[in-house]
Scaffold this motif. Structure first.
Motif, mmCIF file in Angstrom:
data_model
loop_
_atom_site.group_PDB
_atom_site.id
_atom_site.type_symbol
_atom_site.label_atom_id
_atom_site.label_comp_id
_atom_site.label_asym_id
_atom_site.label_seq_id
_atom_site.Cartn_x
_atom_site.Cartn_y
_atom_site.Cartn_z
ATOM 1 N N ASP A 195 -94.298 -46.003 -47.989
ATOM 2 C CA ASP A 195 -94.792 -47.321 -48.368
ATOM 3 C C ASP A 195 -95.177 -48.091 -47.108
ATOM 4 O O ASP A 195 -94.325 -48.638 -46.419
ATOM 5 N N PHE A 196 -96.482 -48.123 -46.832
ATOM 6 C CA PHE A 196 -96.963 -48.745 -45.594
ATOM 7 C C PHE A 196 -97.232 -50.232 -45.756
ATOM 8 O O PHE A 196 -97.423 -50.933 -44.768
ATOM 9 N N THR A 197 -97.274 -50.721 -47.004
ATOM 10 C CA THR A 197 -97.780 -52.079 -47.214
ATOM 11 C C THR A 197 -96.739 -53.073 -47.745
ATOM 12 O O THR A 197 -96.998 -54.271 -47.746
ATOM 13 N N CYS A 198 -95.603 -52.590 -48.188
ATOM 14 C CA CYS A 198 -94.618 -53.508 -48.772
ATOM 15 C C CYS A 198 -94.087 -54.487 -47.711
ATOM 16 O O CYS A 198 -93.814 -54.108 -46.577
ATOM 17 N N GLY A 199 -93.944 -55.750 -48.127
ATOM 18 C CA GLY A 199 -93.510 -56.783 -47.187
ATOM 19 C C GLY A 199 -92.000 -56.885 -47.011
ATOM 20 O O GLY A 199 -91.524 -57.674 -46.190
ATOM 21 N N PHE A 200 -91.258 -56.104 -47.780
ATOM 22 C CA PHE A 200 -89.785 -56.183 -47.736
ATOM 23 C C PHE A 200 -89.282 -55.100 -46.774
ATOM 24 O O PHE A 200 -89.328 -53.911 -47.085
ATOM 25 N N ARG A 201 -88.830 -55.539 -45.597
ATOM 26 C CA ARG A 201 -88.395 -54.597 -44.564
ATOM 27 C C ARG A 201 -87.255 -55.184 -43.750
ATOM 28 O O ARG A 201 -87.133 -56.407 -43.651
ATOM 29 N N ALA A 202 -86.493 -54.309 -43.135
ATOM 30 C CA ALA A 202 -85.492 -54.738 -42.155
ATOM 31 C C ALA A 202 -85.830 -54.101 -40.810
ATOM 32 O O ALA A 202 -86.272 -52.945 -40.763
ATOM 33 N N TYR A 203 -85.665 -54.867 -39.749
ATOM 34 C CA TYR A 203 -85.959 -54.391 -38.398
ATOM 35 C C TYR A 203 -84.752 -54.655 -37.498
ATOM 36 O O TYR A 203 -84.117 -55.715 -37.607
ATOM 37 N N ARG A 204 -84.514 -53.756 -36.565
ATOM 38 C CA ARG A 204 -83.529 -54.013 -35.517
ATOM 39 C C ARG A 204 -84.142 -55.028 -34.552
ATOM 40 O O ARG A 204 -85.272 -54.840 -34.079
ATOM 41 N N ALA A 205 -83.424 -56.107 -34.255
ATOM 42 C CA ALA A 205 -83.989 -57.192 -33.434
ATOM 43 C C ALA A 205 -84.478 -56.668 -32.090
ATOM 44 O O ALA A 205 -85.544 -57.064 -31.607
ATOM 45 N N GLU A 206 -83.716 -55.760 -31.519
ATOM 46 C CA GLU A 206 -84.056 -55.236 -30.188
ATOM 47 C C GLU A 206 -85.437 -54.578 -30.197
ATOM 48 O O GLU A 206 -86.208 -54.724 -29.244
ATOM 49 N N VAL A 207 -85.762 -53.899 -31.280
ATOM 50 C CA VAL A 207 -87.055 -53.205 -31.368
ATOM 51 C C VAL A 207 -88.193 -54.215 -31.520
ATOM 52 O O VAL A 207 -89.259 -54.070 -30.911
ATOM 53 N N LEU A 208 -87.942 -55.269 -32.315
ATOM 54 C CA LEU A 208 -88.974 -56.307 -32.456
ATOM 55 C C LEU A 208 -89.212 -57.029 -31.127
ATOM 56 O O LEU A 208 -90.350 -57.314 -30.770
#
Ligand SMILES: Nc1nc2c(ncn2[C@@H]2O[C@H](COP(=O)(O)OP(=O)(O)O)[C@@H](O)[C@H]2O)c(=O)[nH]1
Ligand SMILES: [Mg+2]
Length: 245
Positions: A159-172
């Protein structure tokens, strides 16, 4: 700490429900959290709704003085979520239309703790359930899955387009250091694919969990401008494939 960034454009009707559900879910799962709502120049009383609820739960309201589009709101939301965040904190984005279930956040958080940099709530995993999405919208998301899966194969990502995601802060943080504001270069709905392709290039570790999408509960119409999103997305494919973007 989990920071939930919500882009909101004319969502005064749905935000109270979504924020209550977030609060309940975070309490049930004993997750330390705060919410950042980016009001993207709404014409309704999104701001006052958020301000009222800010007395009951940790919410920060950020205002765009005019409507700049989903991409800009996502960028503002991610940048303010990163302010004061620790590297191991988790930043979640989701729609403000109360069609995605915050109950899934606990599982996404676990996915990051297990070692993923990005966890996507996906329509294409066993256990996903999609209610009330019009056929042409399903077709478009599926088209994106096929096109991006072929042209930009990414381990574990469907799913490349879904807006519901979690990210590791360090990576962002690393992504913003590397790309600057250009990390979110698309102002419209294609921003989600844009972000994903950049994280893919950074070799981020990604995984997916099955999404329950309650589009049948959506108040009012979708805010996605379909033709514009298709155009932006196709331009993105061409520029990435030709190494220009
Ligand atoms: N910031 C911003 N957010 C928007 C805009 N249009 C839609 N959104 C938000 O983007 C999210 C997705 O929009 P939505 O109508 O739920 O799209 P759909 O669920 O894909 O049909 C919601 O949180 C909207 O409030 C916009 O112009 N600016
Ligand atoms: Mg939505």
């Amino acid at each position: 700490m989990v920071i939930i960034a919500l882009p909101a454009y004319n969502e005064s009707e749905t935000l109270p429900f979504l924020l209550a559900a977030i609060r309940q879910s975070m309490q049930e799962n004993k997750i330390d959290y705060r919410v950042v709502v980016v009001n993207d120049g709404s014409a309704d009383d999104t701001s006052s709704v958020v301000t009222t609820l800010a007395g009951e739960m940790p919410i920060e309201l950020i205002e765009h003085s005019e409507n700049l589009g989903l991409g800009e709101a996502i960028r503002t939301g991610l940048l303010s979520a990163l302010e004061g965040a620790e590297p191991h904190d988790i930043i979640v984005t989701m729609d403000s239309d109360n069609t995605q279930t915050p109950g899934l956040i606990a599982r996404m958080v676990r996915g990051i703790r297990e070692g993923n940099d990005v966890v996507i709530a996906s329509r294409y995993r066993q256990g996903a359930n999609i209610r009330g999405v019009p056929r042409y919208r399903r077709f478009l998301s599926f088209g994106a899955r096929v096109v991006f899966g072929l042209l930009f194969p990414t381990p574990n990502v469907r799913d490349f387009t879904c807006g519901f995601r979690a990210y590791r802060a360090e990576v962002l943080s690393r992504a913003f250091e590397q790309y600057g504001d250009g990390f979110v270069a698309q102002s419209g709905f294609s921003c989600m694919v844009d972000i994903l392709l950049k994280l893919r290039r950074m070799n981020a570790i990604m995984s997916e969990v099955p999404l329950i999408l309650r589009y049948d509960q959506k108040f009012g119409a979708s805010k996605m401008i379909v033709i514009r999103t298709i155009g932006e997305t196709l331009r993105l494919v061409v520029s990435r494939r030709s190494g220009l973007g």
